[in-house]
Design a protein around this motif. Structure first.
Motif, PDB file in Angstrom:
ATOM      1  N   PHE A  97       0.806  -1.219   0.000  1.00 38.41           N
ATOM      2  CA  PHE A  97       0.000   0.000   0.000  1.00 38.41           C
ATOM      3  C   PHE A  97       0.842   1.275   0.000  1.00 38.41           C
ATOM      4  O   PHE A  97       1.865   1.362   0.684  1.00 38.41           O
ATOM      5  CB  PHE A  97      -0.940   0.012   1.212  1.00 38.41           C
ATOM      6  N   THR A  98       0.292   2.279  -0.702  1.00 43.80           N
ATOM      7  CA  THR A  98       1.012   3.550  -0.831  1.00 43.80           C
ATOM      8  C   THR A  98       0.916   4.398   0.432  1.00 43.80           C
ATOM      9  O   THR A  98       1.740   5.270   0.651  1.00 43.80           O
ATOM     10  CB  THR A  98       0.423   4.374  -1.994  1.00 43.80           C
ATOM     11  N   ASN A  99      -0.108   4.185   1.229  1.00 37.38           N
ATOM     12  CA  ASN A  99      -0.258   4.958   2.463  1.00 37.38           C
ATOM     13  C   ASN A  99       0.295   4.143   3.631  1.00 37.38           C
ATOM     14  O   ASN A  99       0.359   2.901   3.555  1.00 37.38           O
ATOM     15  CB  ASN A  99      -1.746   5.271   2.702  1.00 37.38           C
ATOM     16  N   ARG A 100       0.657   4.825   4.695  1.00 39.11           N
ATOM     17  CA  ARG A 100       1.023   4.092   5.918  1.00 39.11           C
ATOM     18  C   ARG A 100      -0.225   3.408   6.455  1.00 39.11           C
ATOM     19  O   ARG A 100      -1.345   3.897   6.249  1.00 39.11           O
ATOM     20  CB  ARG A 100       1.560   5.057   6.969  1.00 39.11           C
ATOM     21  N   LEU A 101      -0.050   2.310   7.166  1.00 38.11           N
ATOM     22  CA  LEU A 101      -1.229   1.621   7.702  1.00 38.11           C
ATOM     23  C   LEU A 101      -1.813   2.438   8.853  1.00 38.11           C
ATOM     24  O   LEU A 101      -1.075   3.106   9.578  1.00 38.11           O
ATOM     25  CB  LEU A 101      -0.836   0.230   8.196  1.00 38.11           C
ATOM     26  N   PRO A 102      -3.130   2.375   9.031  1.00 36.36           N
ATOM     27  CA  PRO A 102      -3.720   3.114  10.146  1.00 36.36           C
ATOM     28  C   PRO A 102      -3.372   2.453  11.483  1.00 36.36           C
ATOM     29  O   PRO A 102      -2.979   1.290  11.524  1.00 36.36           O
ATOM     30  CB  PRO A 102      -5.218   3.010   9.870  1.00 36.36           C
TER      31      PRO A 102
ATOM     32  N   PRO B 145      -6.333   1.046 -14.117  1.00 33.35           N
ATOM     33  CA  PRO B 145      -4.937   0.601 -14.230  1.00 33.35           C
ATOM     34  C   PRO B 145      -4.088   1.372 -15.240  1.00 33.35           C
ATOM     35  O   PRO B 145      -2.902   1.111 -15.351  1.00 33.35           O
ATOM     36  CB  PRO B 145      -5.073  -0.864 -14.653  1.00 33.35           C
ATOM     37  N   ILE B 146      -4.683   2.324 -15.990  1.00 31.53           N
ATOM     38  CA  ILE B 146      -3.826   3.095 -16.894  1.00 31.53           C
ATOM     39  C   ILE B 146      -3.381   4.416 -16.264  1.00 31.53           C
ATOM     40  O   ILE B 146      -2.618   5.155 -16.860  1.00 31.53           O
ATOM     41  CB  ILE B 146      -4.515   3.410 -18.240  1.00 31.53           C
ATOM     42  N   TYR B 147      -3.894   4.743 -15.096  1.00 25.35           N
ATOM     43  CA  TYR B 147      -3.524   6.004 -14.456  1.00 25.35           C
ATOM     44  C   TYR B 147      -2.589   5.733 -13.285  1.00 25.35           C
ATOM     45  O   TYR B 147      -2.551   4.631 -12.730  1.00 25.35           O
ATOM     46  CB  TYR B 147      -4.768   6.735 -13.932  1.00 25.35           C
ATOM     47  N   THR B 148      -1.880   6.784 -12.885  1.00 28.25           N
ATOM     48  CA  THR B 148      -1.013   6.665 -11.715  1.00 28.25           C
ATOM     49  C   THR B 148      -1.641   7.491 -10.586  1.00 28.25           C
ATOM     50  O   THR B 148      -2.447   8.394 -10.846  1.00 28.25           O
ATOM     51  CB  THR B 148       0.393   7.221 -12.013  1.00 28.25           C
ATOM     52  N   PRO B 149      -1.233   7.240  -9.340  1.00 30.53           N
ATOM     53  CA  PRO B 149      -1.808   8.013  -8.238  1.00 30.53           C
ATOM     54  C   PRO B 149      -1.418   9.486  -8.311  1.00 30.53           C
ATOM     55  O   PRO B 149      -2.127  10.337  -7.793  1.00 30.53           O
ATOM     56  CB  PRO B 149      -1.235   7.349  -6.988  1.00 30.53           C
ATOM     57  N   VAL B 150      -0.295   9.776  -8.974  1.00 34.21           N
ATOM     58  CA  VAL B 150       0.112  11.181  -9.118  1.00 34.21           C
ATOM     59  C   VAL B 150      -0.843  11.863 -10.094  1.00 34.21           C
ATOM     60  O   VAL B 150      -1.352  12.952  -9.828  1.00 34.21           O
ATOM     61  CB  VAL B 150       1.584  11.271  -9.601  1.00 34.21           C
ATOM     62  N   GLN B 151      -1.131  11.205 -11.214  1.00 35.05           N
ATOM     63  CA  GLN B 151      -2.079  11.768 -12.182  1.00 35.05           C
ATOM     64  C   GLN B 151      -3.470  11.889 -11.562  1.00 35.05           C
ATOM     65  O   GLN B 151      -4.189  12.848 -11.815  1.00 35.05           O
ATOM     66  CB  GLN B 151      -2.164  10.867 -13.421  1.00 35.05           C
ATOM     67  N   ALA B 152      -3.834  10.881 -10.764  1.00 36.59           N
ATOM     68  CA  ALA B 152      -5.179  10.847 -10.175  1.00 36.59           C
ATOM     69  C   ALA B 152      -5.286  11.723  -8.928  1.00 36.59           C
ATOM     70  O   ALA B 152      -6.342  11.753  -8.292  1.00 36.59           O
ATOM     71  CB  ALA B 152      -5.566   9.411  -9.842  1.00 36.59           C
ATOM     72  N   ARG B 153      -4.220  12.384  -8.602  1.00 31.45           N
ATOM     73  CA  ARG B 153      -4.177  13.304  -7.452  1.00 31.45           C
ATOM     74  C   ARG B 153      -4.580  12.614  -6.149  1.00 31.45           C
ATOM     75  O   ARG B 153      -5.358  13.132  -5.356  1.00 31.45           O
ATOM     76  CB  ARG B 153      -5.067  14.517  -7.723  1.00 31.45           C
ATOM     77  N   MET B 154      -4.006  11.430  -5.946  1.00 30.35           N
ATOM     78  CA  MET B 154      -4.286  10.690  -4.715  1.00 30.35           C
ATOM     79  C   MET B 154      -3.196  10.995  -3.685  1.00 30.35           C
ATOM     80  O   MET B 154      -2.772  10.112  -2.929  1.00 30.35           O
ATOM     81  CB  MET B 154      -4.331   9.179  -5.015  1.00 30.35           C
ATOM     82  N   HIS B 155      -2.755  12.240  -3.655  1.00 32.46           N
ATOM     83  CA  HIS B 155      -1.579  12.567  -2.840  1.00 32.46           C
ATOM     84  C   HIS B 155      -1.743  12.233  -1.367  1.00 32.46           C
ATOM     85  O   HIS B 155      -0.793  11.844  -0.706  1.00 32.46           O
ATOM     86  CB  HIS B 155      -1.210  14.045  -3.024  1.00 32.46           C
ATOM     87  N   ARG B 156      -2.977  12.365  -0.871  1.00 32.36           N
ATOM     88  CA  ARG B 156      -3.167  12.096   0.565  1.00 32.36           C
ATOM     89  C   ARG B 156      -2.931  10.626   0.910  1.00 32.36           C
ATOM     90  O   ARG B 156      -2.687  10.284   2.048  1.00 32.36           O
ATOM     91  CB  ARG B 156      -4.589  12.478   0.972  1.00 32.36           C
TER      92      ARG B 156
END
Ligand code: FAD
Length: 809
Positions: free
Chosen positions: A509-514, A684-695
């Motif tokens: 996972f890209t985020n830290r675990l809760p 699957p063709i987008y990246t989290p940077v493109q999708a603005r999933m920064h949080r």
């Protein structure tokens, strides 16, 4: 015959041959194809060979474009004539809805670079003088259409593959498949055994039977299909003499037929209403390059229309009638990819348009095998879009529905009835009693909206705003101003437990675990940094997690998790063993607090808390979050409690003005909160940077895809997800449906992923990808909705509650 190979492709139809060719293109040359008879012996040899790029799904259209473009190349490389006739094609519309559909198809094609033109009925007649103009109001003309010789194409693929080192064994029947403990396969044939690392089931008419060799019931069914060829016609000869070329193909929605030149006559095929499955339970191995008995009575209604629309046909003799079987999946798209739960086993089957799609199917499957990723957005073809619920009988019902609707429009708000209801949750009857209008996803019924008492729970199908519009508006008001209750069982739910579970998930996972007792949002990526999935992660113990994700991707995601599973970790798909109800709105806490002893005050139960508490007498896991963006709770219980939970909350909510809301309201509410969704914004063709999933991106730990993310962050994404406020046509308002082109300064620069009318904010909103340099807040764009370019302004933040105070209240 070789005794071992890296890959054995089972089936020498156009699809198997394409897979073999593409594997060699990716450098896999220790590959063999095994064919029980001769190449093309299944449905390929008697196909009409028509090809086109038009498809409701732009990603499939792109692969069709690739396929059509491939034929010259394989012809040249193999020296095998493919019989290519690029005559162009007309799709004819007889009414306004079909014309709208064509306009939208043309618009979608724009950002794929497709050269399609809307023309009048008179222009269509000039191109295709056989047609009677009065029955049509216009057409779409696509230059990239035509027909090929099915046998020539199959041999050309095979020839190219052989040149690269592949071997093909004809008259060799695969009778059994046995997997070794290391995941490799013994392919048992009547000419000996081949030990293979991978197998590909491209068995076409027998794909189901090949699947059964390993205990797999693939959702594939063959249907009878008829076309006829006329005697030579003077009109055809005159056209050739006058123009120097052949007639284009034509697809005629009203007649449910297609028609094209064949030699000096015409070929006419139908997708008749009275369609007939072929060998519905089992395909006989004895069937061998045979045709089925023609049944002209069955296609008589289509022929009647054909004689009206193309009068010259009425007076010409029929030279030949072909009736042959070919296969479909329940939604008409192919089944491609790794079979969930079976190592090294791949499928490329249920390809109903082998000459439009075979190249794209071969390309993506071969890339998937070689690179671990299909490289294109093939969500619409992934074998994992169906679960075990797609049984033989379900497939039969859906395929018949699909076949008979081949030339019918399926409206974006239309829910097709065959094979339903199949999966229901315990509150189904309760919600039906409240006049629910139902939809289905991944086999499960979910409420779309709740019709007013006394009115029929039915939605008018349309590209514009339906009769649901004012009712959904009320549901949104209920949530935003009082409290709404809905069912949320249509999430995929997984449980991850066992020593090392946390360490394993953290690597995915890209985020830290809760922390324990908390939830957060995260993404999972493939090594190249593209989004595999996005999930809510709820932690109930050090090594004990619930994951919530998109339900339609349940098999797709579980295949990926299981493919990465670490020793000692247990991954369970919870399916309907966990069901839910969701309360949302400013009154949600008061309602829930009135039936639980646990304190729900924000200091005790803050936003993004997830705990096991009792609701009334019911043991539940309660997460403080909702996709509406309001104060809310998702309450998860085992199914035997769901009805009691519903009754309890409904009763408790009465003093607070509780109302039901459905999926349509949820989509409207999430739009005004700028929440993206899986399969639209996140694919699957987008990246989290493109999708603005920064949080959800924390590059302070090691996760799959991190290097790619860091590289993209450093150089900046080429495109980015924009959030748009659109001005609809005031005379005939319509909102986006998805896949519309986005224009900027007179050119198409992007495409819409999804959108909706945000009832509470009274705005028509959309998400879409555009070049990053253009994604400046306040920038003006246009979105093409049903042929009209409407102004769209790029917004910097959600139109409602940008600080997120409502959720945290
Ligand atoms: C009347 C008709 C008209 C059509 N017109 C068109 C058209 O105009 N355009 C278009 O795009 N499509 C058309 N199609 C559809 C097209 O024929 C199919 O999409 C295509 O043939 C599918 O190819 P395939 O390779 O998947 O399957 P198949 O052609 O069925 O090939 C599967 C092969 O696998 C072999 N096989 C199976 N099991 C085993 C085993 N255990 N061991 C060894 N070998 C095995 C079989 O012998 C067979 O040769 C038409 C079909 C019909 C019936």
């Amino acid at each position: 015959m070789k005794s071992s190979a890296q890959v054995v492709v089972i089936g020498g139809g156009v699809v198997g041959a394409s897979v073999l060719y593409h594997l060699t293109e990716f450098g896999w040359t220790d590959v063999v194809l095994v064919e029980r008879k001769e190449l093309t012996a299944g449905s390929t040899w008697h196909a009409a060979g028509g090809m086109h790029t038009l498809n409701g799904d732009p990603n499939v259209a792109k692969l069709q474009q690739y396929t059509v473009g491939l034929y010259r190349e394989i012809e040249q490389r193999s020296g095998q004539d493919c019989g290519i006739h690029m005559n162009g094609g007309l799709t004819l519309a007889g009414d306004r809805e079909r014309m709208d559909w064509l306009r939208m198809a043309q618009a979608r094609g724009r950002y794929l670079g497709m050269d399609m033109e809307i023309i009048s009925a008179a222009e269509a007649r000039q191109m295709f003088p056989l047609l009677e103009e009065q029955y049509f109001i216009g057409a779409l003309f696509d230059r990239a259409e035509g027909h090929v010789d099915p046998t020539g194409v199959t041999r050309a693929y095979a020839g190219c593959a052989r040149q690269a080192g592949a071997e093909i064994y004809q008259h060799t029947w695969v009778s059994d498949l046995r997997q070794r403990p290391d995941g490799t396969w013994d392919v048992i044939t009547d000419a000996g055994e081949i030990h293979a690392e991978h197998i590909v089931n491209a068995g076409g008419l027998w794909a189901r039977e090949v699947g059964r060799m390993i205990g797999l019931e693939l959702p594939v069914l063959a249907m009878e299909h008829m076309y006829l060829i006329t005697e030579d016609m003077p009109e055809v000869a005159d056209y050739k003499a006058a123009t120097g070329h052949e007639l284009p193909m034509a697809m005629d929605f009203d007649g449910e037929l297609y028609i094209r030149q064949e030699g000096g006559g015409m070929l006419l095929g139908t997708y008749e209403q009275a369609c007939v499955p072929w060998s519905p339970r089992e395909t006989p191995w004895t069937f061998d390059q045979q045709l089925l008995a023609p049944d002209l009575d069955r296609i008589a209604p289509s022929l009647e229309i054909a004689f009206k629309h193309y009068p010259a046909l009425a007076s010409v003799g029929i030279k030949n009638v072909i009736n042959g079987p070919f296969t479909f999946s329940p939604d008409g798209n192919p089944l491609v990819g790794p079979v969930p739960g079976v190592r090294n086993c791949w499928v490329a089957c249920a390809v109903m348009a082998g000459f439009s799609q075979g190249g794209g199917v071969g390309l993506t499957l071969a890339r998937w095998m070689a690179d671990g990723d299909p490289g294109e957005d093939i969500w619409a073809m992934d074998v994992a879009r169906f679960g075990n619920w797609a049984s033989l009988a379900y497939t039969n019902a859906k395929v018949r529905e699909n076949y008979s609707r081949r030339f019918r429009i399926t409206f974006p708000n239309e829910e097709l009835p065959a094979g339903r209801p199949l999966h229901t949750t315990p509150v189904y009857d309760r919600l039906t009693a409240h006049n629910a209008v139902w939809g289905a996803g991944f086999g499960l019924e979910h409420p779309l909206w709740f019709q007013r008492p006394g009115s029929e729970p039915r939605e008018d199908v349309t590209f514009r705003r339906s009769n649901a519009f004012p009712v959904v508006a009320d549901e949104c008001t209920t949530v935003r101003e009082r409290v709404g209750l809905t069912e949320c069982s249509n999430f995929a739910k997984y449980r991850v437990t066992g020593a090392g579970a946390a360490e394993w998930l953290q690597r995915l996972f890209t985020n830290r675990l809760p922390r324990v007792g908390r939830i957060n949002l995260t993404a999972a990526l493939e090594p190249g940094g593209h989004i595999v999935g996005e999930f809510s992660v709820a932690r109930v113990g050090t090594d004990d997690f619930f994951l919530f994700g998109s339900q339609i991707a349940e098999a797709h995601h579980s295949r990926w998790f299981l493919g990465h599973l670490a020793d000692g970790v247990r991954f369970d798909v919870l399916g309907l063993s966990l069901v839910g109800l969701s309360l949302a709105g400013p009154g949600a806490r008061d309602v829930l607090q009135s039936v639980t002893g646990a304190s729900l005050a924000t200091e005790d139960y803050p936003f993004m808390t997830f705990r096991r508490i009792d609701v009334g007498m019911i043991p539940a896991y309660v997460g403080r979050m909702t996709y509406t963006g309001d104060l809310g709770y998702e309450i998860w219980v085992t199914p035997e409690y769901q009805r009691a939970l519903f009754d309890l909350l409904w009763q408790a909510g009465q003093p607070y003005g509780i109302g039901l809301f459905g999926f349509r309201a949820l989509m409207s509410l999430r739009m005004e909160k700028m929440f993206g969704t899986w399969a639209r914004e996140y694919r699957p063709i987008y990246t989290p940077v493109q999708a603005r999933m920064h949080r959800s991106l924390k590059c302070d730990h090691d996760f799959i895809g991190r290097a790619a993310v860091e590289a993209e962050l450093a150089r900046g994404p080429a495109r980015t997800l924009g959030y748009f406020d659109i001005t609809p046509d005031p005379a005939e308002p319509a909102d986006v449906l998805g896949d519309e082109p986005i224009w900027h300064a007179g050119t198409v620069v992007g495409w819409v992923t999804s959108g909706a009318y945000a009832h509470y904010s009274r705005r028509s909103l959309a998400f879409g990808y555009v070049p990053a340099e253009l994604a400046v807040p306040g920038a003006m764009f246009e979105v093409e909705i049903i042929g009209q370019r409407r102004p769209a302004i790029l917004l910097p933040e959600p139109v409602l509650d940008p600080a997120g105070q409502r959720m945290r209240a």
